[in-house]
Structure formats: C-alpha cells, structure tokens
Design a protein around this motif. Structure first.
Motif, PDB file in Angstrom:
ATOM      1  N   LYS A  24       0.837  -1.183   0.192  1.00  0.00           N
ATOM      2  CA  LYS A  24      -0.034   0.026   0.028  1.00  0.00           C
ATOM      3  C   LYS A  24       0.930   1.193   0.098  1.00  0.00           C
ATOM      4  O   LYS A  24       1.808   1.517   0.808  1.00  0.00           O
ATOM      5  CB  LYS A  24      -1.074  -0.104   1.092  1.00  0.00           C
ATOM      6  N   LEU A  25       0.453   2.256  -1.047  1.00  0.00           N
ATOM      7  CA  LEU A  25       1.455   3.264  -0.971  1.00  0.00           C
ATOM      8  C   LEU A  25       0.581   4.497  -1.152  1.00  0.00           C
ATOM      9  O   LEU A  25      -0.472   4.502  -1.678  1.00  0.00           O
ATOM     10  CB  LEU A  25       2.370   3.416  -2.394  1.00  0.00           C
ATOM     11  N   ALA A  26       1.005   5.687  -0.540  1.00  0.00           N
ATOM     12  CA  ALA A  26       0.643   6.811  -0.775  1.00  0.00           C
ATOM     13  C   ALA A  26       1.795   7.884  -1.333  1.00  0.00           C
ATOM     14  O   ALA A  26       2.731   8.249  -0.444  1.00  0.00           O
ATOM     15  CB  ALA A  26      -0.087   7.220   0.560  1.00  0.00           C
ATOM     16  N   VAL A  27       1.935   7.862  -2.384  1.00  0.00           N
ATOM     17  CA  VAL A  27       3.081   8.697  -3.140  1.00  0.00           C
ATOM     18  C   VAL A  27       2.542   9.784  -3.854  1.00  0.00           C
ATOM     19  O   VAL A  27       1.811   9.435  -4.597  1.00  0.00           O
ATOM     20  CB  VAL A  27       3.962   7.597  -3.634  1.00  0.00           C
ATOM     21  N   ALA A  28       2.980  10.853  -3.761  1.00  0.00           N
ATOM     22  CA  ALA A  28       2.203  12.169  -4.338  1.00  0.00           C
ATOM     23  C   ALA A  28       2.404  12.044  -5.862  1.00  0.00           C
ATOM     24  O   ALA A  28       1.383  12.284  -6.434  1.00  0.00           O
ATOM     25  CB  ALA A  28       3.126  13.601  -4.122  1.00  0.00           C
ATOM     26  N   TYR A  29       3.721  11.845  -6.615  1.00  0.00           N
ATOM     27  CA  TYR A  29       3.722  11.472  -8.073  1.00  0.00           C
ATOM     28  C   TYR A  29       4.258  10.332  -8.318  1.00  0.00           C
ATOM     29  O   TYR A  29       5.087   9.716  -7.969  1.00  0.00           O
ATOM     30  CB  TYR A  29       4.440  12.949  -8.641  1.00  0.00           C
ATOM     31  N   VAL A  30       3.676   9.907  -9.478  1.00  0.00           N
ATOM     32  CA  VAL A  30       3.956   8.450  -9.962  1.00  0.00           C
ATOM     33  C   VAL A  30       4.186   8.483 -11.390  1.00  0.00           C
ATOM     34  O   VAL A  30       3.308   8.848 -12.201  1.00  0.00           O
ATOM     35  CB  VAL A  30       2.897   7.385  -9.523  1.00  0.00           C
ATOM     36  N   THR A  31       5.343   8.268 -11.767  1.00  0.00           N
ATOM     37  CA  THR A  31       5.693   8.204 -13.283  1.00  0.00           C
ATOM     38  C   THR A  31       6.397   6.778 -13.618  1.00  0.00           C
ATOM     39  O   THR A  31       6.687   6.793 -14.946  1.00  0.00           O
ATOM     40  CB  THR A  31       6.601   9.468 -13.848  1.00  0.00           C
ATOM     41  N   ALA A  32       6.838   6.107 -12.611  1.00  0.00           N
ATOM     42  CA  ALA A  32       7.414   4.755 -12.940  1.00  0.00           C
ATOM     43  C   ALA A  32       7.058   3.696 -11.822  1.00  0.00           C
ATOM     44  O   ALA A  32       6.432   4.266 -10.664  1.00  0.00           O
ATOM     45  CB  ALA A  32       8.783   4.957 -13.137  1.00  0.00           C
ATOM     46  N   ASP A  33       6.831   2.739 -12.157  1.00  0.00           N
ATOM     47  CA  ASP A  33       6.461   1.477 -11.136  1.00  0.00           C
ATOM     48  C   ASP A  33       7.818   0.832 -10.490  1.00  0.00           C
ATOM     49  O   ASP A  33       8.392  -0.113 -11.297  1.00  0.00           O
ATOM     50  CB  ASP A  33       5.480   0.670 -11.872  1.00  0.00           C
ATOM     51  N   HIS A  34       8.236   1.381  -9.746  1.00  0.00           N
ATOM     52  CA  HIS A  34       9.644   0.978  -9.000  1.00  0.00           C
ATOM     53  C   HIS A  34       9.482  -0.385  -8.424  1.00  0.00           C
ATOM     54  O   HIS A  34      10.594  -0.863  -7.896  1.00  0.00           O
ATOM     55  CB  HIS A  34      10.274   2.131  -8.422  1.00  0.00           C
ATOM     56  N   ILE A  35       8.212  -0.727  -7.979  1.00  0.00           N
ATOM     57  CA  ILE A  35       8.166  -1.923  -7.040  1.00  0.00           C
ATOM     58  C   ILE A  35       7.601  -3.428  -7.515  1.00  0.00           C
ATOM     59  O   ILE A  35       7.452  -4.199  -7.059  1.00  0.00           O
ATOM     60  CB  ILE A  35       7.703  -1.346  -5.589  1.00  0.00           C
ATOM     61  N   GLY A  36       6.865  -2.855  -8.824  1.00  0.00           N
ATOM     62  CA  GLY A  36       5.945  -4.091  -9.407  1.00  0.00           C
ATOM     63  C   GLY A  36       4.725  -4.121  -8.650  1.00  0.00           C
ATOM     64  O   GLY A  36       4.383  -5.381  -8.233  1.00  0.00           O
ATOM     65  N   VAL A  82       4.920   7.639   1.723  1.00  0.00           N
ATOM     66  CA  VAL A  82       4.810   6.462   2.720  1.00  0.00           C
ATOM     67  C   VAL A  82       4.379   5.245   1.945  1.00  0.00           C
ATOM     68  O   VAL A  82       3.583   5.251   1.022  1.00  0.00           O
ATOM     69  CB  VAL A  82       3.796   6.934   3.736  1.00  0.00           C
ATOM     70  N   MET A  83       4.970   4.034   2.335  1.00  0.00           N
ATOM     71  CA  MET A  83       4.521   2.896   1.928  1.00  0.00           C
ATOM     72  C   MET A  83       4.371   2.064   3.034  1.00  0.00           C
ATOM     73  O   MET A  83       5.089   2.090   3.984  1.00  0.00           O
ATOM     74  CB  MET A  83       5.834   2.204   1.148  1.00  0.00           C
ATOM     75  N   LEU A  84       3.692   0.953   2.838  1.00  0.00           N
ATOM     76  CA  LEU A  84       3.387  -0.142   3.805  1.00  0.00           C
ATOM     77  C   LEU A  84       3.638  -1.322   3.069  1.00  0.00           C
ATOM     78  O   LEU A  84       2.883  -1.606   2.077  1.00  0.00           O
ATOM     79  CB  LEU A  84       1.904   0.038   4.488  1.00  0.00           C
ATOM     80  N   ILE A  85       4.715  -2.066   3.100  1.00  0.00           N
ATOM     81  CA  ILE A  85       5.221  -3.171   2.438  1.00  0.00           C
ATOM     82  C   ILE A  85       5.298  -4.188   3.209  1.00  0.00           C
ATOM     83  O   ILE A  85       6.296  -4.400   3.880  1.00  0.00           O
ATOM     84  CB  ILE A  85       6.427  -2.776   1.490  1.00  0.00           C
ATOM     85  N   GLY A  86       4.324  -5.468   3.345  1.00  0.00           N
ATOM     86  CA  GLY A  86       4.184  -6.279   4.244  1.00  0.00           C
ATOM     87  C   GLY A  86       4.513  -5.951   5.462  1.00  0.00           C
ATOM     88  O   GLY A  86       3.731  -5.044   5.923  1.00  0.00           O
ATOM     89  N   LYS A  87       5.472  -6.121   6.458  1.00  0.00           N
ATOM     90  CA  LYS A  87       5.647  -5.778   7.778  1.00  0.00           C
ATOM     91  C   LYS A  87       6.552  -4.610   7.829  1.00  0.00           C
ATOM     92  O   LYS A  87       6.793  -4.424   8.803  1.00  0.00           O
ATOM     93  CB  LYS A  87       6.136  -6.984   8.492  1.00  0.00           C
TER      94      LYS A  87
END
Length: 194
Positions: A24-36, A82-87
C-alpha cells in the motif's frame, strides 16, 4: 529495526515487495512503477488534472496499473511519500519517478510506525477518491505539457554513503530527576567536545 535509506530506497522497496503479501503506497507523484505493483495493491497518488497535465503523474501508467488490478485513489494536493510493504513501513521524500534527486527515507518494522502509516493510507482511501475505468480514461485524454526543470534537469544526485548502523534515531525528553555526578561528568565532557 529502523534503517535510513538513501540512494537505495526503490531497490530496497522492490526487494521487500517481492515477498510481501500486501503493498500500500501513498506517494504524491508517480511516473514509474519501481516496486512491481500487482493485483490487490493500493496506490494513492495525486492524479489531479493539474498533476497529469504537468507530467508529475503519468495517466498511462495509472491505466496500466489499474488494468493489472491495482486499486488507485487520487488525492489532489497529496505530498506524502509513505509505503506499507508487508511488515515494513517506509517514510521518506521519494516520489515514484525518475527525478534524479537526492532522497532519504526511514525503513521501519516498528508496530507504531506501521500502524500510523496504515491508518494514514486507509484515511486517504475513500469511495469518492477511488479512480474507476471512466476516470482513468478521462485522465489519459489530458494533454501533457512538461515545462521541465527551471534551470534544466538537476545534476546527478549526491552520492550518499550507506548510513547503516551508525545512524541513530533517538527521542529526547526532560529528565524527571537531576543527573547523578557520574552522568553530569559525561554531559560536561560531551558539551565541551561539541
């Protein structure tokens, strides 16, 4: 565990995302998918017409992610990263883009940090802010007019050496008692050195 990430923010996030059950991500601006990102993941971004028009957020990438099953929300004026990636929670300054800027983030598995990030993202994910097929199609029709950087593209980002375990995040609070004589000697010595 708390770690400071610098040039390896997206590398570390992608590595964590491979085995994480949720992202789960809350990232202001997105132009690339860096995590898949993949089906069931949540992305909150600023997909306002202004952000799409300026090229800060890529509508075609959002359409691709949406088609892959990523649940996308738009919050105009969002500035969080901010990101919530698993734990793990990641809190920092990096947009999911190819900006070339020098960024920093804290990677943490502390329950209070994780729950705070989870709560923040959940509050952003409202029914009204969720993008559907129609909304994303409308965003894809917006003409992108990139003005670029005011003085050209930024120079190569500053290379920050790995901070590792030498970095401490500490809390500061008032003592409820006066320091002992031994503690005061240490305080005086450190004050003199500074």
């Amino acid at each position: 565990m708390n770690r400071i990430l610098t040039t390896e923010i997206w590398h570390e996030a992608k590595k964590l995302a491979r085995t994480a059950s949720s992202r789960k991500l809350a990232v202001a601006y997105v132009t690339a998918d860096h995590i898949g990102l993949r089906m069931g993941d949540v992305l909150v971004t600023d997909a306002s017409p202004r952000s799409i028009r300026s090229g800060q957020t890529d509508a075609k990438l959002l359409a691709k992610l949406h088609k892959a099953g990523v649940v996308i929300y738009s919050r105009e004026g969002l500035h969080s990263k901010v990101m919530l990636i698993g734990k793990y929670a990641v809190v920092g300054s990096a947009n999911m883009s190819e900006s070339g800027l020098t960024e920093a983030a804290v990677l943490s598995d502390e329950p209070t940090i994780r729950s705070g990030v989870a709560s923040f993202i959940a509050q952003l994910c409202t029914k009204k802010s969720r993008l559907d097929d129609q909304a994303i199609a409308a965003l894809c029709k917006i003409e992108v007019v990139r003005n670029g950087w005011p003085k050209g593209k930024p120079k190569k980002p500053i290379r920050v050496r790995r901070l590792g375990n030498a970095t401490w995040i500490v809390g500061v609070y008032d003592l409820k008692r006066d320091p002992t004589d031994d503690e005061q000697k240490h305080i005086d010595r450190a004050t003199t050195e500074i």
